[in-house]
Design an enzyme around this catalytic site. Structure first.
Site: not given
Ligand code: OKS
Ligand code: ZN
Length: 343
Positions: A160, A196, A198, A285
């Site tokens: 990120h 991932d 996300h 995840d």
């Molecule tokens: C979760 C809000 C933050 C999410 C962060 C994600 C981190 C992650 N309700 N990124 O790959 O795993």
């Molecule tokens: Zn993630």
């Protein structure tokens, strides 16, 4: 397969995070890395190495100098301003506000160099983040020296983080730093496949206008899921990078059957591009029991993922990203690596 990890990576130890609009216990915690490290040793994936210190130069190839200065000096500025404990940003230069000139107040700096409030900075964040980046760089060096694969046990994660902002538990973009270092060492073409849950918004932003580093990401649809503001299917790169970014946003509830269709499409792009090195941003995840995610991988699916990646036949650098079902994290992660080695 060698694994690279430094105990310094454990010193970033956030207590709380702002998530879903609430202050909650942090999930990106040191035990994540410890679980993976112990599973690597228990299942004899290969030797554990501590990273070499590559210094600041390879970080500056991806991140701006003022962002690195901010991260490095953060704790002394924060405590110097009389603040205690971990810090959260809370104000951002969004539309119609100005990111420049850079604020001098620490709260302004926090907002200038971040994109969410979910990512606390603490006393040891810089040390841990640089150690994590050095793990990625050291693993990349093993590939340059002829290894077919390596595993960077990165934590804090990286995908990120962009050139000048942190967020999503990420400070330095480990995969991007490794990719750029490989390019600078003479590796002509690098591809980053981000699996991932996300979207890897930071990695995408860093390479969006470039054809020498392809970026492919399979993730939860940003209309439904963090990071919300990037990762749609129509983002395919710009300028020289047009056609070198591809995204597969998938709905909550996605299981292996649906996921593997997107993975096959990503593998087709990889076959066409034929990178000299493949970097896998390895989030765990996608697991069905992940506490913050909504895909439905079972443990065997991580073996399948590793085996499919092996079939690409490319020198492969695994860089760990997310995954918060701590008790299963080690076995799911090592399943990917074992699937790869046996595939
Ligand atoms: C979760 C809000 C933050 C999410 C962060 C994600 C981190 C992650 N309700 N990124 O790959 O795993
Ligand atoms: Zn993630």
């Amino acid at each position: 397969m060698k694994t690279v990890f430094s105990p310094v990576q454990l010193t970033h130890d956030p207590k709380m995070e702002i998530s879903d609009g609430k202050l909650k216990p942090a999930v990106e915690i040191p035990s994540r890395a410890e679980m993976v490290r112990s599973e690597i040793l228990a299942r004899k994936i290969g030797p554990l190495w501590t990273p070499q210190d590559f210094g600041r130069a390879p970080l500056e190839r991806v991140h701006t100098g003022e962002y690195l200065d901010f991260l490095e000096s953060f704790w002394s500025r924060w405590t110097g301003a009389g603040r205690q404990g971990e810090a959260f940003p809370f104000v951002w230069p969004v539309r119609q506000l100005r990111a420049a000139p850079t604020p001098s107040h620490i709260d302004g700096l926090l907002g200038r160099f971040s994109f969410d409030a979910g990512t606390p900075l603490g006393e040891h964040t810089w040390a841990a983040a640089t150690a994590s980046a050095n793990s990625a760089l050291t693993a990349a060096r093993f590939l340059r020296e002829g290894d077919r694969s390596a595993f960077a046990l990165c934590r804090p994660p990286g995908h990120h983080a962009a050139a000048d902002y942190f967020g999503g538990y990420c400070f330095l973009n480990n995969a991007a730093i490794a990719a750029q270092w490989l390019r600078d060492q003479g590796t002509a073409r690098v591809a980053i496949l981000d699996v991932d849950y996300h979207h890897g918004n930071g990695t995408q932003a860093i390479f969006y206008e470039r054809a020498d580093v392809m970026f492919l990401s399979i993730h939860a649809d940003p209309k439904e899921e963090y990071p919300y503001f990037l990762g749609h299917a129509d983002e395919t790169g710009e300028k020289a990078g047009k056609g070198f970014t591809h995204n597969w946003p998938l709905p909550p509830g996605t299981d292996w059957t649906r996921y593997s269709e997107a993975l096959e499409e990503a593998c087709r792009w990889l076959t066409v591009y034929s990178p000299d090195v493949l970097i896998v941003s390895l989030g765990l995840d996608t697991y069905e029991n992940d506490p913050i995610s909504q895909f439905r991988f079972v443990p065997e699916d991580f073996l399948r993922l590793g085996a499919r990646l092996a079939r690409l036949g490319k020198p492969t650098l695994f860089v760990m990203e997310g995954g918060y079902a701590v008790d299963a994290l080690g076995s799911n992660c090592v399943n990917v690596l074992e699937g790869f080695l046996g595939g």
